[in-house]
Write a protein that holds these residues in place. Structure first.
Motif, PDB file in Angstrom:
ATOM      1  N   ARG A 138       0.818  -1.233   0.000  1.00 49.83           N
ATOM      2  CA  ARG A 138       0.000   0.000   0.000  1.00 49.83           C
ATOM      3  C   ARG A 138       0.843   1.271   0.000  1.00 49.83           C
ATOM      4  O   ARG A 138       0.569   2.220  -0.732  1.00 49.83           O
ATOM      5  CB  ARG A 138      -0.923  -0.032   1.218  1.00 49.83           C
ATOM      6  N   ASN A 139       1.905   1.292   0.831  1.00 51.98           N
ATOM      7  CA  ASN A 139       2.747   2.491   0.897  1.00 51.98           C
ATOM      8  C   ASN A 139       3.446   2.767  -0.431  1.00 51.98           C
ATOM      9  O   ASN A 139       3.579   3.915  -0.865  1.00 51.98           O
ATOM     10  CB  ASN A 139       3.808   2.346   2.005  1.00 51.98           C
ATOM     11  N   GLU A 140       3.890   1.682  -1.078  1.00 47.10           N
ATOM     12  CA  GLU A 140       4.562   1.827  -2.369  1.00 47.10           C
ATOM     13  C   GLU A 140       3.577   2.378  -3.418  1.00 47.10           C
ATOM     14  O   GLU A 140       3.897   3.280  -4.192  1.00 47.10           O
ATOM     15  CB  GLU A 140       5.097   0.454  -2.827  1.00 47.10           C
ATOM     16  N   MET A 194      -3.732  -0.080 -13.625  1.00 48.22           N
ATOM     17  CA  MET A 194      -3.013  -1.358 -13.609  1.00 48.22           C
ATOM     18  C   MET A 194      -3.121  -2.014 -12.233  1.00 48.22           C
ATOM     19  O   MET A 194      -3.226  -3.233 -12.130  1.00 48.22           O
ATOM     20  CB  MET A 194      -1.539  -1.146 -13.982  1.00 48.22           C
ATOM     21  N   TYR A 195      -3.124  -1.191 -11.183  1.00 51.67           N
ATOM     22  CA  TYR A 195      -3.304  -1.719  -9.813  1.00 51.67           C
ATOM     23  C   TYR A 195      -4.666  -2.411  -9.717  1.00 51.67           C
ATOM     24  O   TYR A 195      -4.794  -3.518  -9.188  1.00 51.67           O
ATOM     25  CB  TYR A 195      -3.171  -0.576  -8.795  1.00 51.67           C
ATOM     26  N   LEU A 196      -5.706  -1.740 -10.257  1.00 55.14           N
ATOM     27  CA  LEU A 196      -7.066  -2.306 -10.213  1.00 55.14           C
ATOM     28  C   LEU A 196      -7.133  -3.636 -10.950  1.00 55.14           C
ATOM     29  O   LEU A 196      -7.680  -4.616 -10.456  1.00 55.14           O
ATOM     30  CB  LEU A 196      -8.033  -1.349 -10.925  1.00 55.14           C
ATOM     31  N   GLN A 205     -11.544  -2.205  -0.439  1.00 51.78           N
ATOM     32  CA  GLN A 205     -12.310  -0.978  -0.640  1.00 51.78           C
ATOM     33  C   GLN A 205     -11.603   0.262  -0.098  1.00 51.78           C
ATOM     34  O   GLN A 205     -11.556   1.299  -0.763  1.00 51.78           O
ATOM     35  CB  GLN A 205     -13.706  -1.126   0.009  1.00 51.78           C
ATOM     36  N   SER A 206     -11.019   0.156   1.096  1.00 49.61           N
ATOM     37  CA  SER A 206     -10.388   1.349   1.683  1.00 49.61           C
ATOM     38  C   SER A 206      -9.136   1.730   0.892  1.00 49.61           C
ATOM     39  O   SER A 206      -8.807   2.906   0.730  1.00 49.61           O
ATOM     40  CB  SER A 206     -10.038   1.109   3.158  1.00 49.61           C
ATOM     41  N   GLU A 207      -8.438   0.706   0.362  1.00 46.35           N
ATOM     42  CA  GLU A 207      -7.238   0.970  -0.449  1.00 46.35           C
ATOM     43  C   GLU A 207      -7.636   1.699  -1.740  1.00 46.35           C
ATOM     44  O   GLU A 207      -6.976   2.659  -2.147  1.00 46.35           O
ATOM     45  CB  GLU A 207      -6.551  -0.361  -0.776  1.00 46.35           C
ATOM     46  N   GLU A 266      -8.074   6.684  -5.095  1.00 47.77           N
ATOM     47  CA  GLU A 266      -8.890   7.734  -5.716  1.00 47.77           C
ATOM     48  C   GLU A 266      -8.567   9.101  -5.111  1.00 47.77           C
ATOM     49  O   GLU A 266      -8.446  10.098  -5.835  1.00 47.77           O
ATOM     50  CB  GLU A 266     -10.378   7.427  -5.548  1.00 47.77           C
ATOM     51  N   ALA A 267      -8.395   9.124  -3.788  1.00 52.99           N
ATOM     52  CA  ALA A 267      -8.066  10.396  -3.109  1.00 52.99           C
ATOM     53  C   ALA A 267      -6.703  10.912  -3.596  1.00 52.99           C
ATOM     54  O   ALA A 267      -6.545  12.104  -3.883  1.00 52.99           O
ATOM     55  CB  ALA A 267      -8.052  10.191  -1.603  1.00 52.99           C
TER      56      ALA A 267
END
Length: 614
Positions: free
Chosen positions: A404-406, A426-428, A436-438, A443-444
């Motif tokens: 997540r941090n990367e 590409m992540y999706l 969901q939170s990721e 998006e943010a």
């Protein structure tokens, strides 16, 4: 002989330029006739990668014009027209004949002219008493652009948007499918082959395959059909296989960053019709051609960028060594080599040196060209961190996840908006399960960088629809899910997308289809054989292996897929031949713009206006 689309199309054009007369071994007509060439914009793009001005001169073409430009009469000279069969072009031809612009008119249409248009042409030229000026009307079946021996595009813009637009009616979809079928029919007519057709079940691929099968069946019933290859049972195993796919079969390849030379040059520098313009070393723009006449491009297009830089250095050193050798032999640097008593030997040395000069000059031009292109590319790679994007996306596809941090580090770090958006999509696509939170954090981060998120939202919607389709019963599917069924399985093949040998799902599927053996991975693929009776069962068509394949991608293709298929074909024992084609060749950014357009149409994502109108 292997299927060579470039050669076949060039032969057809050469014959057309020679007033459709047979040409001799040198590729010219026996009797030279000076003539004028008139084309439209589409046909200019067909000619551009194949025929240069010097070739036109060789075939007696002294002047050439776009059809919609004002032209003065040129008497006593025939005119060769090469245009699409459209209402506007027919009107213009009728105007030209009524004004007697040229002595005679040789009309060549890029695909079969519809009967109503032919009747308009006949009645129009009759009423202006100019029908005698029309020498011949030919259907050329050349409505496609060939870029390399095994690479073509139908140059049909925004097909992905048109086929996936939720508001598109059946009639509109049928028109697009017909246009694609017409383009593929032109390809097969030019190659003079009737292939076995394979495609995954459902979606645009099946629609095109089924309609093409019917078009070929209808055509084969006519006496004067275009397919000269033997229809007998004996020769059937020599027929090629045509594999048709839809962009949603493997969405990721249209979006990901690639670090190989050919895809990089296309994606970053905008290679179009085998040409590109880059900043020259001494300022000003330099225009270059990159095609099969460039040995460096052919040999190194599939290498990773750092290897290309090493190869340029190697070639330069070899060139310098060869120049030194010529100088030494001719006494340019070392007088001891020049023996005054041996005049014959000296003359031979000088002749060899003189003969090697054109080849050395040509080599130097190629080295200079690629040095310049590589320098500009390197600047873009550093500026946009393209090596980092390519590596991280590759890792994501292989692992099915990313730290997540990367992930957020990339999106919040420096970089261009479009590169961040492609990375986020590409992540999706590569994520096996969606957190969901990721996704909300992604998006943010995109909004923080002022990135229009419509394309991201569109792919997210596709993914969730796929998940709900997998679990929904047929009775509970509403309209939107019916639409999703039309564009089935975005993540089909992602699991085996990038194995250790980097083989794409597309290439893996083509490999299995060419083997022609039953295999659970391709059991769902349909078979159409336009030469067999409709009632016959499909199993007999699976007799592989096939030596030749035509692979067609509906909704936009790219140089990554082309390179992957060529690599696969070359590694086979014996070598196989694969032609790759698509509705249009798109860069990652161009494809993402089409996704964004669909996102906007569905009311998803940012309220920023879509940057491209289709």
């Amino acid at each position: 002989m292997a299927l060579n689309l470039r050669q076949k199309q060039t032969e057809c054009i050469t014959r057309m330029l020679n007033l459709n007369q047979p040409v001799n071994a040198t590729g010219t007509a026996n009797e030279e006739v000076y003539k004028i060439l008139i084309y439209d914009k589409f046909c200019q793009n067909i000619l551009s990668p194949l025929i240069h001005v010097k070739d036109l001169r060789k075939h007696g073409v002294t002047l050439y014009f776009l059809i919609d430009k004002d032209r003065k009469p040129v008497h006593d000279v025939p005119a060769v027209y090469f245009v699409q069969p459209s209402q506007a072009n027919i009107q213009r031809i009728m105007a030209d004949t009524s004004r007697s612009l040229y002595d005679s008119f040789h009309l060549n249409f890029s695909s079969s002219i519809p009967r109503p248009l032919l009747e308009d042409l006949a009645s129009g030229t009759l009423s202006s008493d100019s029908i005698h000026r029309i020498s011949k009307v030919h259907d050329q079946y050349l409505e496609f652009v060939t870029l390399e021996d095994g690479l073509f595009s139908l140059a049909q813009k925004s097909t992905y948007v048109q086929l996936n637009d939720p508001s598109a009616g059946d009639r509109e979809i049928e028109e697009i499918v017909d246009r694609i079928v017409n383009g593929l029919f032109c390809i097969l007519a030019t190659l003079a082959v009737v292939p076995i057709i394979r495609c995954p079940r459902g979606g645009p691929a099946e629609m095109v395959a089924s309609a093409l099968d019917q078009r070929l069946r209808d055509h084969l019933l006519s006496k004067n059909n275009l397919f000269t290859e033997g229809g007998s049972f004996v020769s059937s195993f020599q027929r090629p296989i045509l594999c048709i796919f839809d962009r949603n079969f493997e969405l990721s390849v249209g979006i990901q960053h690639d670090f190989r030379y050919r895809p990089l040059v296309h994606d970053v520098l905008g290679l179009r019709l085998n040409r590109l313009s880059v900043q020259g070393e001494k300022g000003g723009m330099r225009s270059y051609e990159l095609d099969s006449s460039d040995p460096f491009w052919v040999a190194n297009g599939s290498l990773e960028f750092p290897e290309v830089a090493v190869e340029i250095e190697t070639q330069l050193n070899k060139y310098k060594k060869d120049v030194d050798e010529v100088n030494r032999r001719t006494g340019g640097t070392d007088g001891a080599e020049f023996d005054e008593t041996d005049l014959t030997g000296n003359t031979k040395h000088l002749m060899n040196a003189v003969n090697s000069l054109p080849e050395l000059t040509e080599r130097k031009q190629v080295i200079d060209k690629h040095t310049n292109i590589a320098t500009v590319l390197l600047g873009e790679i550093k500026e946009r961190l393209l090596d980092s994007y390519a590596k991280k996306e590759n890792d994501m596809l292989v692992r099915g996840s990313i730290d997540r941090n990367e992930l957020l580090g990339v999106l919040k770090g420096k970089g261009m908006k479009m590169d961040k958006l492609r990375f986020a999509i590409m992540y999706l696509i590569s994520s096996e399960s969606i957190n969901q939170s990721e996704v909300e954090s992604v998006e943010a981060a995109l909004r923080e960088s002022e990135v229009d998120t419509s394309a991201f939202q569109y792919v997210k919607k596709l993914k969730s629809l796929n998940a709900s389709m997998a679990s929904a019963s047929s009775a509970s599917r509403n309209n939107i899910v019916d639409w999703a069924e039309k564009i089935y399985a975005v993540t089909a093949g992602v699991k085996n997308l990038l194995s250790s040998d980097r083989q794409l799902a597309l290439t893996r599927t083509v490999e299995l289809l060419m083997e022609g053996k039953p295999n659970p991975e391709i059991d769902g693929c349909l078979v159409f054989d336009p030469r067999s009776p409709k009632s016959s069962s499909g199993s007999s068509h699976l007799r592989g292996p096939f030596k030749e394949a035509i692979v067609f991608m509906i909704g936009g293709g790219n140089y990554v897929e082309y390179g992957s298929l060529q690599e696969f074909a070359q590694l086979q024992q014996p070598v196989k031949h694969v032609i790759y084609g698509t509705t249009e060749i798109l860069t990652g950014a161009e494809f993402v713009e089409q996704l964004a357009f669909l996102g906007h149409k569905m009311g998803l994502g940012s309220n920023v206006a879509a940057s491209t109108h289709f």
